[in-house]
Design an enzyme around this catalytic site. Structure first.
Site, PDB file in Angstrom:
ATOM      1  CE  LYS A  25      -1.669   1.518   4.044  1.00  0.00           C
ATOM      2  NZ  LYS A  25      -1.353   2.905   4.376  1.00  0.00           N
ATOM      3  CG  ASN A  26       2.360   2.588   3.504  1.00  0.00           C
ATOM      4  OD1 ASN A  26       1.195   2.905   3.234  1.00  0.00           O
ATOM      5  ND2 ASN A  26       2.759   2.305   4.723  1.00  0.00           N
ATOM      6  CB  CYS A 119      -5.040  10.230  11.183  1.00  0.00           C
ATOM      7  SG  CYS A 119      -3.495   9.502  11.734  1.00  0.00           S
ATOM      8  NE  ARG A 124       0.635  10.440  10.319  1.00  0.00           N
ATOM      9  CZ  ARG A 124       0.120   9.415   9.649  1.00  0.00           C
ATOM     10  NH1 ARG A 124      -0.969   8.830  10.107  1.00  0.00           N
ATOM     11  NH2 ARG A 124       0.672   8.996   8.545  1.00  0.00           N
ATOM     12  CG  ASP A 310       3.397   1.312   9.343  1.00  0.00           C
ATOM     13  OD1 ASP A 310       3.561   1.520   8.137  1.00  0.00           O
ATOM     14  OD2 ASP A 310       3.133   2.204  10.166  1.00  0.00           O
ATOM     15  NE  ARG A 402      -7.280   4.180   5.578  1.00  0.00           N
ATOM     16  CZ  ARG A 402      -7.139   5.416   6.038  1.00  0.00           C
ATOM     17  NH1 ARG A 402      -7.726   5.778   7.172  1.00  0.00           N
ATOM     18  NH2 ARG A 402      -6.410   6.276   5.383  1.00  0.00           N
TER      19      ARG A 402
HETATM   20  C1  EPZ Z   1       4.291   6.833   6.178  1.00  0.00           C
HETATM   21  O1  EPZ Z   1       3.537   7.842   6.801  1.00  0.00           O
HETATM   22  C2  EPZ Z   1       3.383   5.625   6.091  1.00  0.00           C
HETATM   23  N1  EPZ Z   1       2.206   5.958   5.286  1.00  0.00           N
HETATM   24  C3  EPZ Z   1       2.956   5.227   7.503  1.00  0.00           C
HETATM   25  O2  EPZ Z   1       2.183   4.030   7.391  1.00  0.00           O
HETATM   26  C4  EPZ Z   1       4.213   4.906   8.319  1.00  0.00           C
HETATM   27  O3  EPZ Z   1       3.827   4.598   9.650  1.00  0.00           O
HETATM   28  C5  EPZ Z   1       5.136   6.116   8.318  1.00  0.00           C
HETATM   29  O4  EPZ Z   1       5.446   6.486   6.959  1.00  0.00           O
HETATM   30  C6  EPZ Z   1       6.450   5.844   9.035  1.00  0.00           C
HETATM   31  O5  EPZ Z   1       7.073   4.757   8.452  1.00  0.00           O
HETATM   32  C7  EPZ Z   1       2.312   5.942   3.936  1.00  0.00           C
HETATM   33  O6  EPZ Z   1       3.366   5.683   3.393  1.00  0.00           O
HETATM   34  C8  EPZ Z   1       1.067   6.245   3.167  1.00  0.00           C
HETATM   35  P1  EPZ Z   1       6.392  10.202   8.284  1.00  0.00           P
HETATM   36  P2  EPZ Z   1       4.099   9.365   6.841  1.00  0.00           P
HETATM   37  O7  EPZ Z   1       6.241  11.459   7.496  1.00  0.00           O
HETATM   38  O8  EPZ Z   1       4.775   9.677   5.570  1.00  0.00           O
HETATM   39  C9  EPZ Z   1       6.431  13.417  11.790  1.00  0.00           C
HETATM   40  C10 EPZ Z   1       0.303   2.645   7.717  1.00  0.00           C
HETATM   41  O9  EPZ Z   1      -0.138   2.098   8.736  1.00  0.00           O
HETATM   42  N2  EPZ Z   1       6.341  14.421  10.705  1.00  0.00           N
HETATM   43  O10 EPZ Z   1       7.633   9.389   8.155  1.00  0.00           O
HETATM   44  O11 EPZ Z   1       2.995  10.256   7.294  1.00  0.00           O
HETATM   45  C11 EPZ Z   1       5.117  12.680  11.974  1.00  0.00           C
HETATM   46  O12 EPZ Z   1       4.266  13.412  12.857  1.00  0.00           O
HETATM   47  C12 EPZ Z   1       0.791   4.073   7.764  1.00  0.00           C
HETATM   48  O13 EPZ Z   1       0.431   2.071   6.600  1.00  0.00           O
HETATM   49  C13 EPZ Z   1       6.462  15.777  11.035  1.00  0.00           C
HETATM   50  O14 EPZ Z   1       6.649  16.138  12.186  1.00  0.00           O
HETATM   51  O15 EPZ Z   1       5.178   9.224   8.001  1.00  0.00           O
HETATM   52  C14 EPZ Z   1       5.517  11.378  12.572  1.00  0.00           C
HETATM   53  O16 EPZ Z   1       5.697  11.556  13.978  1.00  0.00           O
HETATM   54  C15 EPZ Z   1       0.584   4.710   9.135  1.00  0.00           C
HETATM   55  N3  EPZ Z   1       6.343  16.704  10.055  1.00  0.00           N
HETATM   56  C16 EPZ Z   1       6.892  11.117  11.951  1.00  0.00           C
HETATM   57  O17 EPZ Z   1       7.334  12.359  11.396  1.00  0.00           O
HETATM   58  C17 EPZ Z   1       6.125  16.351   8.745  1.00  0.00           C
HETATM   59  O18 EPZ Z   1       6.044  17.254   7.870  1.00  0.00           O
HETATM   60  C18 EPZ Z   1       6.849  10.071  10.847  1.00  0.00           C
HETATM   61  O19 EPZ Z   1       6.101  10.593   9.819  1.00  0.00           O
HETATM   62  C19 EPZ Z   1       5.993  14.980   8.436  1.00  0.00           C
HETATM   63  C20 EPZ Z   1       6.121  14.033   9.434  1.00  0.00           C
END
Ligand code: EPZ
Length: 421
Positions: A25-26, A119, A124, A310, A402
């Protein structure tokens, strides 16, 4: 999705047999966004049948692309991208729609979308996405909960350092940089396999990228990308979830169509618990677990290649019947223990304190009615219910659907007593 549906599981049966793992998915989501940049028809194979993928296809249609699925192949014709707005309803349905921002901006010079609210996992934020795109020349207006992004005169390259190796921010910068003017460097980039998959796709379309999978990625902008044919990598989180399901039922399973190289963050933990795991060529993994597992003392979620956040929830379910006590530290998200209260209803002995979760293994779980509050927490409930004595009912399937293709069909094929009602 009819959210009155529920899974009915009669637990206590060993899982045995062979299970094929579907596409990630990701990876599919950023790849569908990348298709917006290619002037013509992109073909994506091994695209999982998930509600999040359907939502991404609906966004593509709103942008003027023609999106069609036949089996696990999705074709996206982006010859004429006429729109630049991502509807509020779709942003709310799937906050990861933010990954369309970089591609739409790169293709049309404009993108309008509502702020992807928090969410189930926490706030997020998208500050890293927005500050990077501004460094590349985007003007971003935030008003009334909407983001209006324009890049009149097009985007230009920049040297960007991420304060956190954000997966989504790395993807958005890649998607904006491949057709920007000049060079872009991403420092402290995310190293996830999904980043490498996206890069391989973009390079096939004519992009010039070096270093994907490392912490520094170099991109040289090219004026135009042409479509290509690509196969989505296997879903490492789905694979790991099913390994947990087999292990908790003391079963024996072979996963096919997966990539063990993407799973080094957690396979050693399974082995340290006493499961026997063999990975061999051709995308296969074998797991058998004949006796009660011993609890891993500490599990800390980390960016790739560390233990994936995850897979934390399914692992807390697995550890709930292991011998001993485990301490989980969730370093990525601030609110990712929503499943714990439901595990307790199934008889687990789990306590949380902020980002720490302590799991005291119990001998047996007992069936109960439980409800999923988010995707991976829902998967954890399935893992626990498969081991629980008696009948469990799991609602909240709109979350589970999802990220998992028909989990009841997959698990029934390896001996689980599970049905969707
Ligand atoms: C991706 O989310 C995945 N989703 C998530 O999978 C996964 O848990 C996550 O990466 C970490 O591996 C998809 O790929 C669609 P991040 P993403 O930006 O991109 C902070 C699932 O279950 N952050 O690496 O949103 C954020 O708050 C989903 O399949 C900021 O502070 O993850 C979090 O604490 C859930 N500012 C951390 O970074 C930003 O601008 C990780 O977020 C962006 C992120």
């Amino acid at each position: 999705m009819d959210n009155r549906q529920k899974l009915i599981i009669n637990g206590g049966r060993r899982l045995e047999g062979e299970l094929s793992v579907h596409g990630a998915k990701n990876s599919a989501l950023p790849l569908l966004s990348a298709a917006v940049l290619a002037h013509g028809e992109t073909v994506l194979h091994n695209c999982p049948c998930l509600t999040d993928v359907d939502a991404a296809c609906r966004i593509l249609s709103k942008l003027g692309c023609r999106c069609q699925r036949s089996g696990s192949t999705v074709t996206v014709d982006a010859a004429n991208v006429t729109g630049f707005e991502i509807p509020d309803t779709l942003m709310r349905e799937m906050r990861s729609s933010i990954v369309f921002l970089g591609a739409v901006l790169g293709r049309t010079g404009h993108c309008r979308l509502s702020f992807p609210g928090g969410c189930e996992l926490g706030a997020r934020p998208i500050d890293l996405h927005l500050s990077a795109l501004e460094q590349m020349g985007a003007e971003i207006l935030e008003e009334h909960g909407y983001l209006d992004c324009t890049a009149t005169g097009g985007l230009h390259g920049a040297k960007i350092t991420l304060s956190f190796p954000s997966v989504g921010a790395t993807e958005n910068i890649l998607l904006a940089a491949v057709t920007a003017k000049g060079y872009t460097e991403i420092h402290n980039a995310a190293r996830e396999p999904e980043i490498v998959d996206l890069t391989e796709f973009l390079v096939k379309c004519g992009a010039k990228i070096r270093g994907a999978g490392e912490s520094v990625i170099f991109i040289e902008g090219t004026p135009r990308l042409e479509p290509c044919e690509h196969s989505v990598i296997p879903d490492r989180i789905v694979a790991g979830t099913y390994l947990c399901a087999a292990a908790i039922t003391h079963g024996e399973i072979i996963l096919t169509h997966c990539d063990p190289a993407h799973m080094n963050g957690f396979i050693p933990v399974l082995e340290s618990m006493g499961a026997r795991v063999y990975t061999y060529g051709g995308g296969k993994i074998y797991l058998s677990c004949k006796k009660r597992l011993s609890a891993p003392p500490t599990v800390r979620t980390m960016p790739y290649p560390g233990f994936p956040t995850d897979i934390q929830a399914p692992f807390t379910a697995l550890c709930s019947t292991a011998e001993g006590t485990s301490v989980f530290v969730e370093t990525i998200f601030e609110n990712r223990f929503r499943h714990v209260s439901e595990l307790v209803r199934l008889g687990a002995s789990v306590k949380t304190e902020g980002r720490v979760c302590v799991v005291q293994g119990v001998k047996t779980l007992s069936g109960a009615k439980v409800c999923a509050a988010e995707l991976r927490g829902g998967a954890a409930l399935i893992v626990a219910a498969l081991a629980a004595e008696g009948t469990s009912e799991i609602t909240g399937l709109e979350y589970i659907d999802r990220g998992y293709e028909s989990p009841e069909t997959a698990l029934r094929s390896v001996g689980a007593d599970i049905k969707r009602a």
